[in-house]
Design a protein around this motif. Structure first.
Motif, short mmCIF file in Angstrom:
data_model
loop_
_atom_site.label_atom_id
_atom_site.label_comp_id
_atom_site.label_asym_id
_atom_site.label_seq_id
_atom_site.Cartn_x
_atom_site.Cartn_y
_atom_site.Cartn_z
N UNK A 35 0.85 -1.11 -0.56
CA UNK A 35 0.08 0.20 -0.24
C UNK A 35 1.05 1.29 -0.50
N UNK A 36 1.74 1.50 0.64
CA UNK A 36 2.98 2.48 0.54
C UNK A 36 3.60 2.45 -0.78
N UNK A 37 3.56 1.86 -1.07
CA UNK A 37 4.51 1.92 -3.28
C UNK A 37 3.14 2.37 -3.52
N UNK A 38 1.83 1.99 -3.41
CA UNK A 38 1.00 2.16 -4.51
C UNK A 38 1.08 3.67 -4.58
N UNK A 39 0.93 3.71 -2.78
CA UNK A 39 0.66 5.57 -2.80
C UNK A 39 0.98 6.54 -3.34
N UNK A 40 2.62 5.43 -2.98
CA UNK A 40 4.24 7.11 -3.72
C UNK A 40 3.92 6.65 -5.11
N UNK A 41 3.70 5.51 -5.31
CA UNK A 41 3.08 5.45 -6.88
C UNK A 41 2.15 6.11 -8.03
N UNK A 42 1.25 6.56 -6.65
CA UNK A 42 -0.25 7.07 -7.07
C UNK A 42 0.30 8.94 -7.15
N UNK A 43 0.98 9.18 -6.85
CA UNK A 43 1.57 10.60 -6.32
C UNK A 43 2.32 10.83 -6.73
N UNK A 44 3.81 10.15 -7.38
CA UNK A 44 4.56 11.24 -7.48
C UNK A 44 4.30 9.87 -9.39
N UNK A 45 3.95 9.16 -9.78
CA UNK A 45 3.44 8.45 -11.43
C UNK A 45 5.12 7.92 -11.63
N UNK A 46 6.43 7.87 -10.56
CA UNK A 46 7.68 6.94 -11.19
C UNK A 46 7.74 6.01 -10.07
N UNK A 47 8.38 5.02 -10.18
CA UNK A 47 8.98 3.89 -9.86
C UNK A 47 10.22 3.99 -8.54
N UNK A 48 9.76 3.14 -7.91
CA UNK A 48 11.18 3.09 -6.80
C UNK A 48 12.57 3.00 -7.51
N UNK A 91 -5.68 -3.14 -6.49
CA UNK A 91 -5.68 -1.68 -7.75
C UNK A 91 -6.99 -1.94 -8.45
N UNK A 92 -8.10 -2.43 -7.94
CA UNK A 92 -9.36 -2.34 -7.77
C UNK A 92 -10.21 -1.02 -6.66
N UNK A 93 -9.56 -0.89 -6.28
CA UNK A 93 -9.72 0.60 -5.17
C UNK A 93 -9.26 1.74 -6.16
N UNK A 94 -7.83 1.52 -6.45
CA UNK A 94 -8.04 3.25 -7.21
C UNK A 94 -8.81 2.79 -8.68
N UNK A 95 -9.08 2.03 -9.22
CA UNK A 95 -9.24 2.17 -10.80
C UNK A 95 -8.96 2.04 -11.43
N UNK A 96 -7.42 1.44 -11.58
CA UNK A 96 -6.29 1.66 -12.01
C UNK A 96 -4.90 1.10 -11.44
N UNK A 97 -4.35 0.60 -11.94
CA UNK A 97 -2.94 0.40 -11.20
C UNK A 97 -1.70 1.22 -11.07
N UNK A 98 -1.72 1.86 -9.73
CA UNK A 98 -0.29 2.79 -9.73
C UNK A 98 0.58 2.43 -10.27
N UNK A 99 1.26 1.18 -9.09
CA UNK A 99 2.75 0.88 -9.68
C UNK A 99 3.02 0.95 -11.17
N UNK A 100 4.49 1.77 -10.37
CA UNK A 100 5.38 1.95 -12.19
C UNK A 100 6.56 1.06 -12.21
N UNK A 101 6.78 0.52 -13.48
CA UNK A 101 7.61 -0.74 -13.31
C UNK A 101 9.78 -0.05 -13.85
N UNK A 102 10.37 -0.84 -12.92
CA UNK A 102 11.58 0.20 -13.83
C UNK A 102 13.09 -1.22 -13.92
N UNK A 103 14.01 -0.69 -14.22
CA UNK A 103 14.59 -1.30 -14.53
C UNK A 103 15.98 -1.29 -13.90
N UNK A 104 16.26 -0.63 -13.52
CA UNK A 104 17.01 0.81 -12.52
C UNK A 104 17.78 0.43 -11.38
N UNK A 105 18.50 0.04 -11.21
CA UNK A 105 19.32 -0.41 -9.68
C UNK A 105 20.54 0.61 -9.70
#
Length: 226
Positions: free
Chosen positions: A136-149, A189-203
């Protein structure tokens, strides 16, 4: 479980380092992660990662802990995070928007967004599944920033620890936890109405990490030790 993200007044620092009781990090790992976080303070920066994917056969979101190049979740078992970008708020996140806070009461920490602006039903979902608060914390941050961790270098692979009292049923406990986390992902994902998580390949690794040069030229040589 959601109480770990309560905005305690005692927290006065810009950065919040979230650790589980079984997490073991070296000072070099913590220092480097903090340096990275200072460059990306709006994101979750940490070590153990997970990823999500769309399962076309099951027609639902899948959750995996396999080590691949893809990541979309940094576990709060070992992660830095802090605030959301100025001027953004929780309105318009999905199918059930909520009023944005007034400017004078804008929360400073993601803790405040998690505790004060997410509906109580979402926090109850987290507490009920007992394996969902970091998703949920990851979904929250992604929903706000539109960025991956962001994942940073770590010496050892993180493993989700099974408590000693259930060692004999570790397989069943692990399977149940995995199922709960996957159910959690789909319910969010059902509650937000979409999947907020953003994928990345960055390390991000330190400069000269594992390069064949003298260790005297490296700031974090201990990160290369097993």
């Amino acid at each position: 479980l959601s109480d770990r993200f309560f905005p305690y007044t005692a927290i006065q620092t810009d950065a919040v380092l979230s650790l589980d009781e079984h997490t073991s990090l070296s000072t070099s790992e913590v220092d480097f992660a903090f340096v990275v976080w200072r460059s990306f303070p709006e994101r979750i920066v940490g070590f153990p990662t997970r990823s999500h994917f769309w399962d076309a056969e099951q027609r639902r979101w899948g959750y995996t802990s396999k080590w691949t190049n893809e990541l979309s979740i940094v576990l709060t078992a070992a992660a830095f995070y802090h605030r959301y970008p100025a001027g953004e708020g929780p309105a318009g996140w999905g199918a059930r928007p909520h009023p944005a806070p007034q400017p004078r009461s804008l929360p400073r920490y993601y803790h405040s967004l998690f505790t004060e602006y997410l509906p109580a039903g979402l926090r109850e979902l987290v507490d009920g599944l007992a394996a969902c608060e970091d998703i949920l914390m990851n979904v929250l941050v992604a929903a706000v920033t539109k960025l991956p961790p962001i994942k940073v270098t770590q010496r050892k692979q993180h493993k989700e620890t099974v408590p000693q009292q259930v060692k004999g049923t570790a397989g069943a406990a692990g399977s149940r936890r995995f199922t709960q986390r996957q159910d959690c992902l789909n319910q969010l994902a059902d509650w937000f109405g979409y999947m907020p998580l953003v994928s990345s390949q960055l390390r991000l690794d330190p400069v000269l990490f594992k390069d064949q040069v003298s260790v005297l030229r490296k700031k974090y040589p201990r990160l290369e030790k097993p």
